[in-house]
Design a protein around this motif. Structure first.
Motif, PDB file in Angstrom:
ATOM      1  N   ASN A 166       7.940   4.629  -1.205  1.00 11.01           N
ATOM      2  CA  ASN A 166       8.762   3.866  -2.145  1.00 11.01           C
ATOM      3  C   ASN A 166       8.453   2.379  -2.019  1.00 11.01           C
ATOM      4  OD1 ASN A 166      10.146   2.965   0.161  1.00 11.01           O
ATOM      5  ND2 ASN A 166      11.685   4.579  -0.021  1.00 11.01           N
ATOM      6  N   SER A 167       9.222   1.576  -2.712  1.00 17.57           N
ATOM      7  CA  SER A 167       8.942   0.141  -2.773  1.00 17.57           C
ATOM      8  C   SER A 167       9.128  -0.553  -1.428  1.00 17.57           C
ATOM      9  CB  SER A 167       9.830  -0.514  -3.834  1.00 17.57           C
ATOM     10  OG  SER A 167      11.203  -0.286  -3.558  1.00 17.57           O
ATOM     11  N   LEU A 191       5.848  -1.150   0.081  1.00 15.64           N
ATOM     12  CA  LEU A 191       5.086  -2.177  -0.628  1.00 15.64           C
ATOM     13  C   LEU A 191       5.601  -3.574  -0.286  1.00 15.64           C
ATOM     14  CD1 LEU A 191       4.669  -0.491  -4.125  1.00 15.64           C
ATOM     15  CD2 LEU A 191       3.151  -0.387  -2.139  1.00 15.64           C
ATOM     16  N   PHE A 236       3.848  -5.479  -6.608  1.00 15.97           N
ATOM     17  CA  PHE A 236       3.301  -4.219  -7.107  1.00 15.97           C
ATOM     18  C   PHE A 236       1.876  -4.405  -7.624  1.00 15.97           C
ATOM     19  CE2 PHE A 236       7.810  -2.561  -8.333  1.00 15.97           C
ATOM     20  CZ  PHE A 236       8.088  -2.362  -6.991  1.00 15.97           C
ATOM     21  N   VAL A 255      14.946  -7.828  -5.824  1.00 16.24           N
ATOM     22  CA  VAL A 255      14.100  -6.825  -6.471  1.00 16.24           C
ATOM     23  C   VAL A 255      14.239  -6.838  -7.985  1.00 16.24           C
ATOM     24  CG1 VAL A 255      13.532  -4.372  -6.612  1.00 16.24           C
ATOM     25  CG2 VAL A 255      14.193  -5.378  -4.404  1.00 16.24           C
ATOM     26  N   THR A 296       8.754  -9.236  -7.496  1.00  7.71           N
ATOM     27  CA  THR A 296       8.543  -7.794  -7.302  1.00  7.71           C
ATOM     28  C   THR A 296       7.328  -7.320  -8.089  1.00  7.71           C
ATOM     29  OG1 THR A 296      10.915  -7.442  -6.982  1.00  7.71           O
ATOM     30  CG2 THR A 296       9.592  -5.518  -7.552  1.00  7.71           C
TER      31      THR A 296
END
Length: 232
Positions: free
Chosen positions: A16-17, A20, A220, A206, A216
């Motif tokens: 999940n984020s 990252l 990504f 976020v 954010t």
């Protein structure tokens, strides 16, 4: 950065984020021998190895994760070694310059997923905070560095255990879902046997209203990952 293809189980735990955000937190600061603890599909270590000159090793308690991580390393042309093992009992003959991890931190008293693969990856009874930090201390070189993310509400427990295992908090960053909400996770840099002061970085928010914030989106974009289904 080149796109990183990451194969994962269709019905298992998927990255999940949080991972990252942790990757962004540690980018450009790693060299030498690193250990990715609870490597899952290998995402964190492979992202770092893609961007930096490192010797990567990963460990996970789930044999299928080790298999997938090795496959993902091969697909992306990255040299790495992944092993199956319980990190709480792990003792490497070669100590590491860096340990990186998105360890399981959900409390065991919450409602657990019936999926065993997800449960082992999420809940702290698979690897408690104390077990995690004790093994990090055991496997880091003198002045070695630990990067990990954890539940922000448990920051007091983290600091108490840092004192116990001679780890010094040197950098931290809180991650907030939205600007008017409490922090959910904290990103941490700690150094073994260090007396450095702690740097508190600006927070990451976020979401901006109902869409990802600019920061954010940039994270990504920098990670540049694509998820695919791993066929067992």
């Amino acid at each position: 950065m080149s796109q990183l293809e990451l194969y994962q189980l269709e019905n298992g735990y998927r990255y999940n984020s949080d991972t990252l955000f942790l990757y962004d937190f540690i980018t450009d600061r790693i060299r030498g021998e690193i250990l990715d603890v609870g490597c899952g599909c290998g995402i964190l270590g492979l992202l770092v190895a893609r961007d930096s000159s490192v010797i990567l090793k990963g460990i996970d308690i789930n044999p299928i994760n080790v298999q997938i991580s090795q496959y993902n390393a091969s697909v992306n042309g990255i040299t790495a070694e992944f092993i199956t093992g319980d990190f709480s009992e792990f003792k490497s003959e070669i100590k590491f310059d860096f340990i990186i991890s998105n360890p399981p931190f959900y409390h065991s008293n919450v409602i657990k997923s019936p999926n065993s693969h997800i449960a082992k990856s999420r809940y702290s009874n698979s690897l408690s905070l104390e077990q995690f930090l004790a093994s990090c201390n055991r496997n880091l070189k003198p002045k070695g560095v630990l990067y990990f993310c954890y539940d922000a509400k448990q920051i007091r427990d983290i600091l108490v255990l840092f004192d116990k295992f001679k780890l010094n908090l040197t950098k931290m960053k809180f991650v907030y879902p939205k600007i008017n909400q409490n922090a959910k996770i904290v990103l941490i840099e700690a150094k073994k046997s260090s007396k450095s002061m702690c740097e508190i970085l600006p927070p990451l928010v976020v979401f901006d209203k109902d869409e990802f914030s600019i920061e954010t989106k940039e994270i990504f974009k920098k990670a540049n990952t694509i998820s695919k289904v791993y066929k067992c």
